[in-house]
Scaffold this motif. Structure first.
Motif, PDB file in Angstrom:
ATOM      1  N   ILE A 166       0.858  -1.183   0.000  1.00 28.34           N
ATOM      2  CA  ILE A 166       0.000   0.000   0.000  1.00 28.34           C
ATOM      3  C   ILE A 166       0.895   1.234   0.000  1.00 28.34           C
ATOM      4  O   ILE A 166       1.773   1.381   0.856  1.00 28.34           O
ATOM      5  CB  ILE A 166      -0.937   0.007   1.228  1.00 28.34           C
ATOM      6  N   TYR A 167       0.658   2.103  -0.959  1.00 32.63           N
ATOM      7  CA  TYR A 167       1.392   3.359  -1.074  1.00 32.63           C
ATOM      8  C   TYR A 167       0.433   4.483  -0.751  1.00 32.63           C
ATOM      9  O   TYR A 167      -0.588   4.638  -1.410  1.00 32.63           O
ATOM     10  CB  TYR A 167       1.962   3.517  -2.486  1.00 32.63           C
ATOM     11  N   ASN A 168       0.770   5.255   0.258  1.00 34.88           N
ATOM     12  CA  ASN A 168      -0.079   6.336   0.726  1.00 34.88           C
ATOM     13  C   ASN A 168       0.131   7.579  -0.130  1.00 34.88           C
ATOM     14  O   ASN A 168       1.267   7.931  -0.457  1.00 34.88           O
ATOM     15  CB  ASN A 168       0.266   6.630   2.195  1.00 34.88           C
ATOM     16  N   ALA A 169      -0.930   8.282  -0.465  1.00 35.11           N
ATOM     17  CA  ALA A 169      -0.843   9.522  -1.232  1.00 35.11           C
ATOM     18  C   ALA A 169      -1.094  10.746  -0.364  1.00 35.11           C
ATOM     19  O   ALA A 169      -1.070  11.862  -0.863  1.00 35.11           O
ATOM     20  CB  ALA A 169      -1.850   9.496  -2.377  1.00 35.11           C
ATOM     21  N   ASN A 170      -1.310  10.565   0.924  1.00 30.20           N
ATOM     22  CA  ASN A 170      -1.619  11.675   1.821  1.00 30.20           C
ATOM     23  C   ASN A 170      -0.367  12.076   2.602  1.00 30.20           C
ATOM     24  O   ASN A 170       0.142  11.314   3.413  1.00 30.20           O
ATOM     25  CB  ASN A 170      -2.737  11.273   2.775  1.00 30.20           C
ATOM     26  N   SER A 171       0.115  13.283   2.371  1.00 31.18           N
ATOM     27  CA  SER A 171       1.352  13.758   3.010  1.00 31.18           C
ATOM     28  C   SER A 171       1.244  13.800   4.522  1.00 31.18           C
ATOM     29  O   SER A 171       2.175  13.402   5.227  1.00 31.18           O
ATOM     30  CB  SER A 171       1.702  15.159   2.493  1.00 31.18           C
ATOM     31  N   SER A 172       0.146  14.289   5.022  1.00 34.99           N
ATOM     32  CA  SER A 172      -0.003  14.451   6.466  1.00 34.99           C
ATOM     33  C   SER A 172      -0.011  13.128   7.209  1.00 34.99           C
ATOM     34  O   SER A 172       0.429  13.053   8.352  1.00 34.99           O
ATOM     35  CB  SER A 172      -1.286  15.215   6.789  1.00 34.99           C
ATOM     36  N   LEU A 173      -0.497  12.076   6.571  1.00 35.84           N
ATOM     37  CA  LEU A 173      -0.599  10.772   7.225  1.00 35.84           C
ATOM     38  C   LEU A 173       0.510   9.807   6.812  1.00 35.84           C
ATOM     39  O   LEU A 173       0.505   8.650   7.221  1.00 35.84           O
ATOM     40  CB  LEU A 173      -1.961  10.146   6.916  1.00 35.84           C
ATOM     41  N   LEU A 174       1.476  10.282   6.031  1.00 34.96           N
ATOM     42  CA  LEU A 174       2.503   9.382   5.518  1.00 34.96           C
ATOM     43  C   LEU A 174       3.301   8.706   6.626  1.00 34.96           C
ATOM     44  O   LEU A 174       3.469   7.480   6.610  1.00 34.96           O
ATOM     45  CB  LEU A 174       3.457  10.134   4.575  1.00 34.96           C
ATOM     46  N   TYR A 175       3.807   9.455   7.570  1.00 32.71           N
ATOM     47  CA  TYR A 175       4.658   8.882   8.617  1.00 32.71           C
ATOM     48  C   TYR A 175       3.917   7.780   9.378  1.00 32.71           C
ATOM     49  O   TYR A 175       4.446   6.687   9.572  1.00 32.71           O
ATOM     50  CB  TYR A 175       5.141   9.976   9.557  1.00 32.71           C
ATOM     51  N   GLN A 176       2.690   8.062   9.783  1.00 37.29           N
ATOM     52  CA  GLN A 176       1.912   7.057  10.504  1.00 37.29           C
ATOM     53  C   GLN A 176       1.698   5.821   9.644  1.00 37.29           C
ATOM     54  O   GLN A 176       1.795   4.695  10.121  1.00 37.29           O
ATOM     55  CB  GLN A 176       0.573   7.614  10.987  1.00 37.29           C
ATOM     56  N   SER A 177       1.420   6.017   8.369  1.00 38.78           N
ATOM     57  CA  SER A 177       1.193   4.859   7.510  1.00 38.78           C
ATOM     58  C   SER A 177       2.476   4.045   7.331  1.00 38.78           C
ATOM     59  O   SER A 177       2.419   2.817   7.250  1.00 38.78           O
ATOM     60  CB  SER A 177       0.609   5.275   6.157  1.00 38.78           C
ATOM     61  N   LEU A 178       3.631   4.701   7.302  1.00 41.36           N
ATOM     62  CA  LEU A 178       4.894   3.961   7.236  1.00 41.36           C
ATOM     63  C   LEU A 178       5.101   3.141   8.504  1.00 41.36           C
ATOM     64  O   LEU A 178       5.516   1.982   8.445  1.00 41.36           O
ATOM     65  CB  LEU A 178       6.067   4.921   7.032  1.00 41.36           C
ATOM     66  N   LEU A 179       4.804   3.757   9.647  1.00 42.04           N
ATOM     67  CA  LEU A 179       4.904   3.024  10.913  1.00 42.04           C
ATOM     68  C   LEU A 179       3.964   1.824  10.932  1.00 42.04           C
ATOM     69  O   LEU A 179       4.267   0.797  11.529  1.00 42.04           O
ATOM     70  CB  LEU A 179       4.600   3.953  12.092  1.00 42.04           C
ATOM     71  N   ASP A 180       2.828   1.972  10.257  1.00 46.99           N
ATOM     72  CA  ASP A 180       1.840   0.886  10.196  1.00 46.99           C
ATOM     73  C   ASP A 180       2.173  -0.164   9.138  1.00 46.99           C
ATOM     74  O   ASP A 180       1.492  -1.168   9.051  1.00 46.99           O
ATOM     75  CB  ASP A 180       0.443   1.462   9.916  1.00 46.99           C
ATOM     76  N   GLY A 181       3.205   0.093   8.322  1.00 40.23           N
ATOM     77  CA  GLY A 181       3.632  -0.895   7.340  1.00 40.23           C
ATOM     78  C   GLY A 181       3.410  -0.546   5.884  1.00 40.23           C
ATOM     79  O   GLY A 181       3.555  -1.409   5.016  1.00 40.23           O
TER      80      GLY A 181
END
Length: 135
Positions: free
Chosen positions: A20-35
């Motif tokens: 899963i590749y996130n397109a939301n800048s504000s939530l990127l860090y959290q999504s990386l932490l989530d995998g």
């Protein structure tokens, strides 16, 4: 976009070859932490380096990663006139592009153009500091 929804997608593809590749800048860090596997948003058309750095280094440099996350979240609010404004921004890095778009004619205010310059300066400073981490 909500972090819980992104995490649910990440969890749904766990154990597969999908990412899963996130397109939301504000939530990127959290999504990386989530995998999450990385970033795929339009802000990479403006200043890709902080996004690449965050994806590559969020585990190695967590304190700095949190700060980079805050900065790119704030910088992501500077997309007035996209995609033509992204072309104008890339000219600051030496890419020859005219700010034309089939979507609309670029009509940036003086404030918008000034803001793009400020973003460029912040990203240049950020890049300099991040590159010092691994020296």
């Amino acid at each position: 976009c909500q972090s819980a929804a992104i995490k649910a997608k990440i969890d749904a593809v766990k154990g597969t070859n999908l990412g899963i590749y996130n397109a939301n800048s504000s939530l990127l860090y959290q999504s990386l932490l989530d995998g999450a596997a990385g970033f795929c948003g339009i802000m990479a058309n403006y200043h890709g380096y902080p996004y690449q750095w965050l994806c590559d280094n969020f585990e190695k440099h967590p304190k700095e990663a949190a700060l980079v996350s805050d900065l790119i979240g704030a910088l992501s609010q500077t997309t007035s006139g996209y995609p033509a404004s992204a072309k104008l921004y890339q000219k600051k890095y030496g890419a020859y592009m005219e700010p034309y778009s089939r979507r609309f004619k670029l009509n940036m205010s003086e404030e918008d153009e000034y803001r793009l310059g400020q973003v460029h300066n912040v990203v240049a400073y950020l890049r300099e500091k991040l590159e010092e981490l691994d020296k």
